[in-house]
Design a protein around this motif. Structure first.
Motif, PDB file in Angstrom:
ATOM      1  N   THR A   1       0.842  -1.202   0.000  1.00  0.00           N
ATOM      2  CA  THR A   1       0.000   0.000   0.000  1.00  0.00           C
ATOM      3  C   THR A   1       0.873   1.246   0.000  1.00  0.00           C
ATOM      4  OG1 THR A   1      -1.780  -1.182   1.123  1.00  0.00           O
ATOM      5  CG2 THR A   1      -1.827   1.237   1.238  1.00  0.00           C
ATOM      6  N   LEU A   2       1.876   1.257   0.854  1.00  0.00           N
ATOM      7  CA  LEU A   2       2.804   2.383   0.913  1.00  0.00           C
ATOM      8  C   LEU A   2       3.498   2.567  -0.440  1.00  0.00           C
ATOM      9  CD1 LEU A   2       4.184   4.433   2.969  1.00  0.00           C
ATOM     10  CD2 LEU A   2       6.016   2.753   3.070  1.00  0.00           C
ATOM     11  N   ALA A   3       3.932   1.476  -1.036  1.00  0.00           N
ATOM     12  CA  ALA A   3       4.623   1.535  -2.322  1.00  0.00           C
ATOM     13  C   ALA A   3       3.698   2.032  -3.438  1.00  0.00           C
ATOM     14  CB  ALA A   3       5.195   0.165  -2.686  1.00  0.00           C
ATOM     15  N   ALA A   4       2.454   1.578  -3.432  1.00  0.00           N
ATOM     16  CA  ALA A   4       1.499   2.028  -4.456  1.00  0.00           C
ATOM     17  C   ALA A   4       1.282   3.530  -4.358  1.00  0.00           C
ATOM     18  CB  ALA A   4       0.172   1.284  -4.310  1.00  0.00           C
TER      19      ALA A   4
ATOM     20  N   THR B   1      -9.654   1.267  -3.691  1.00  0.00           N
ATOM     21  CA  THR B   1      -9.911   0.355  -4.814  1.00  0.00           C
ATOM     22  C   THR B   1      -8.757   0.394  -5.805  1.00  0.00           C
ATOM     23  OG1 THR B   1     -12.294   0.626  -4.567  1.00  0.00           O
ATOM     24  CG2 THR B   1     -11.509  -0.176  -6.707  1.00  0.00           C
ATOM     25  N   GLU B   2      -8.262   1.587  -6.097  1.00  0.00           N
ATOM     26  CA  GLU B   2      -7.132   1.722  -7.021  1.00  0.00           C
ATOM     27  C   GLU B   2      -5.873   1.078  -6.442  1.00  0.00           C
ATOM     28  OE1 GLU B   2      -8.408   5.906  -9.225  1.00  0.00           O
ATOM     29  OE2 GLU B   2      -7.339   5.977  -7.306  1.00  0.00           O
ATOM     30  N   VAL B   3      -5.663   1.215  -5.143  1.00  0.00           N
ATOM     31  CA  VAL B   3      -4.517   0.564  -4.498  1.00  0.00           C
ATOM     32  C   VAL B   3      -4.637  -0.951  -4.665  1.00  0.00           C
ATOM     33  CG1 VAL B   3      -3.397   0.057  -2.275  1.00  0.00           C
ATOM     34  CG2 VAL B   3      -4.052   2.407  -2.831  1.00  0.00           C
ATOM     35  N   GLY B   4      -5.833  -1.479  -4.443  1.00  0.00           N
ATOM     36  CA  GLY B   4      -6.055  -2.914  -4.584  1.00  0.00           C
ATOM     37  C   GLY B   4      -5.782  -3.418  -5.984  1.00  0.00           C
ATOM     38  N   VAL B   5      -6.242  -2.673  -6.984  1.00  0.00           N
ATOM     39  CA  VAL B   5      -5.999  -3.060  -8.383  1.00  0.00           C
ATOM     40  C   VAL B   5      -4.512  -2.973  -8.698  1.00  0.00           C
ATOM     41  CG1 VAL B   5      -6.401  -2.373 -10.789  1.00  0.00           C
ATOM     42  CG2 VAL B   5      -8.317  -2.470  -9.187  1.00  0.00           C
ATOM     43  N   HIS B   6      -3.887  -1.879  -8.289  1.00  0.00           N
ATOM     44  CA  HIS B   6      -2.468  -1.654  -8.562  1.00  0.00           C
ATOM     45  C   HIS B   6      -1.594  -2.745  -7.960  1.00  0.00           C
ATOM     46  CE1 HIS B   6       1.527   0.192  -7.826  1.00  0.00           C
ATOM     47  NE2 HIS B   6       1.305   0.809  -8.976  1.00  0.00           N
TER      48      HIS B   6
ATOM     49  N   HIS C   1      -9.987   9.455  -0.855  1.00  0.00           N
ATOM     50  CA  HIS C   1      -8.689   9.494  -1.519  1.00  0.00           C
ATOM     51  C   HIS C   1      -7.620   9.312  -0.455  1.00  0.00           C
ATOM     52  CE1 HIS C   1     -10.379  10.688  -5.350  1.00  0.00           C
ATOM     53  NE2 HIS C   1     -11.184  11.470  -4.659  1.00  0.00           N
ATOM     54  N   LEU C   2      -6.635   8.521  -0.782  1.00  0.00           N
ATOM     55  CA  LEU C   2      -5.547   8.230   0.141  1.00  0.00           C
ATOM     56  C   LEU C   2      -4.273   8.862  -0.405  1.00  0.00           C
ATOM     57  CD1 LEU C   2      -6.231   4.390   0.390  1.00  0.00           C
ATOM     58  CD2 LEU C   2      -7.131   6.179   1.894  1.00  0.00           C
ATOM     59  N   GLU C   3      -3.493   9.428   0.490  1.00  0.00           N
ATOM     60  CA  GLU C   3      -2.187   9.934   0.085  1.00  0.00           C
ATOM     61  C   GLU C   3      -1.246   9.897   1.275  1.00  0.00           C
ATOM     62  OE1 GLU C   3      -2.203  14.170  -1.106  1.00  0.00           O
ATOM     63  OE2 GLU C   3      -4.272  14.152  -0.400  1.00  0.00           O
ATOM     64  N   LEU C   4       0.040   9.872   0.962  1.00  0.00           N
ATOM     65  CA  LEU C   4       1.031   9.820   2.016  1.00  0.00           C
ATOM     66  C   LEU C   4       1.197  11.185   2.664  1.00  0.00           C
ATOM     67  CD1 LEU C   4       3.818   7.605   0.383  1.00  0.00           C
ATOM     68  CD2 LEU C   4       1.917   6.908   1.860  1.00  0.00           C
TER      69      LEU C   4
ATOM     70  N   GLU D   1      12.893   6.020   2.339  1.00  0.00           N
ATOM     71  CA  GLU D   1      13.815   5.121   3.043  1.00  0.00           C
ATOM     72  C   GLU D   1      13.619   3.675   2.579  1.00  0.00           C
ATOM     73  OE1 GLU D   1      13.297   5.671   7.267  1.00  0.00           O
ATOM     74  OE2 GLU D   1      13.667   7.831   7.102  1.00  0.00           O
ATOM     75  N   LEU D   2      12.374   3.280   2.430  1.00  0.00           N
ATOM     76  CA  LEU D   2      12.081   1.912   1.996  1.00  0.00           C
ATOM     77  C   LEU D   2      12.486   1.673   0.547  1.00  0.00           C
ATOM     78  CD1 LEU D   2       8.814   1.522   3.973  1.00  0.00           C
ATOM     79  CD2 LEU D   2      10.605  -0.209   3.908  1.00  0.00           C
ATOM     80  N   THR D   3      12.403   2.706  -0.296  1.00  0.00           N
ATOM     81  CA  THR D   3      12.841   2.506  -1.684  1.00  0.00           C
ATOM     82  C   THR D   3      14.359   2.345  -1.749  1.00  0.00           C
ATOM     83  OG1 THR D   3      12.834   4.891  -2.125  1.00  0.00           O
ATOM     84  CG2 THR D   3      10.871   3.648  -2.788  1.00  0.00           C
ATOM     85  N   ARG D   4      15.085   2.953  -0.819  1.00  0.00           N
ATOM     86  CA  ARG D   4      16.534   2.715  -0.756  1.00  0.00           C
ATOM     87  C   ARG D   4      16.788   1.250  -0.365  1.00  0.00           C
ATOM     88  NH1 ARG D   4      16.628   8.113   0.690  1.00  0.00           N
ATOM     89  NH2 ARG D   4      16.364   7.809   2.913  1.00  0.00           N
ATOM     90  N   LEU D   5      16.023   0.754   0.594  1.00  0.00           N
ATOM     91  CA  LEU D   5      16.129  -0.646   0.992  1.00  0.00           C
ATOM     92  C   LEU D   5      15.790  -1.558  -0.197  1.00  0.00           C
ATOM     93  CD1 LEU D   5      16.570  -2.453   3.585  1.00  0.00           C
ATOM     94  CD2 LEU D   5      14.093  -2.398   3.847  1.00  0.00           C
TER      95      LEU D   5
END
Length: 149
Positions: free
Chosen positions: A44-47, A57-62, A96-99, A109-113
């Motif tokens: 979910t965080l990555a999406a 719903t879009e997160v689920g599809v993605h 709508h969801l956003e970080l 940080e997680l994308t570096r990992l």
């Protein structure tokens, strides 16, 4: 084909799933140890980190996750204050969801990992293995995309 001739170890969906699961579990162990995230929370965080504002719903599809997994992940990320919900002005049922800024920092940080893990896998496979895998996956993806039409 006779059922006795079927070789599960050579069945492509089985092999793809097993390889993907092995790779995903190794990465999951890294982000679980470092951040205490579950796989649905990471996905979910990555999406949201890669695509920006989305509905559940879009997160689920993605991310090909069931809506209950997305819902639990959204709740957990919201508890960490990494995600915020905004009600849709046109449809009160939709959110709508956003970080949040903290969520964006965590995503970076997680994308570096993830990048480090990707480099490790590339090193294990070597240039020829990586090219072969990339070509094979592209062939599967293209064939499946054509089939959907």
């Amino acid at each position: 084909m006779d059922v006795d001739e079927f070789d599960l170890e050579q069945f492509l969906p089985f092999r793809l799933n097993r390889a993907a699961e092995f790779i995903a579990l190794r990465f999951a162990a890294a982000y679980k140890a470092e951040y205490g995230l579950t796989r649905p929370e990471w996905r979910t965080l990555a999406a949201l980190g890669s695509s920006g504002r989305m509905t559940a719903t879009e997160v689920g599809v993605h991310s090909t996750m069931h809506k209950t997994k997305v819902s639990r992940a959204v709740f957990a990320l919201e508890e960490r204050r990494w995600l915020k919900r905004t009600q849709d002005d046109g449809d009160r049922r939709a959110e709508h969801l956003e970080l949040t800024p903290a969520g964006v920092r965590a995503y970076k940080e997680l994308t570096r990992l993830a990048s480090d893990y990707s480099s490790e896998l590339a090193s294990l496979l070597g240039p020829d293995g990586l090219e072969a895998l990339s070509s094979g996956l592209a062939a599967v993806e293209n064939a499946m995309a054509k089939r959907r039409r």
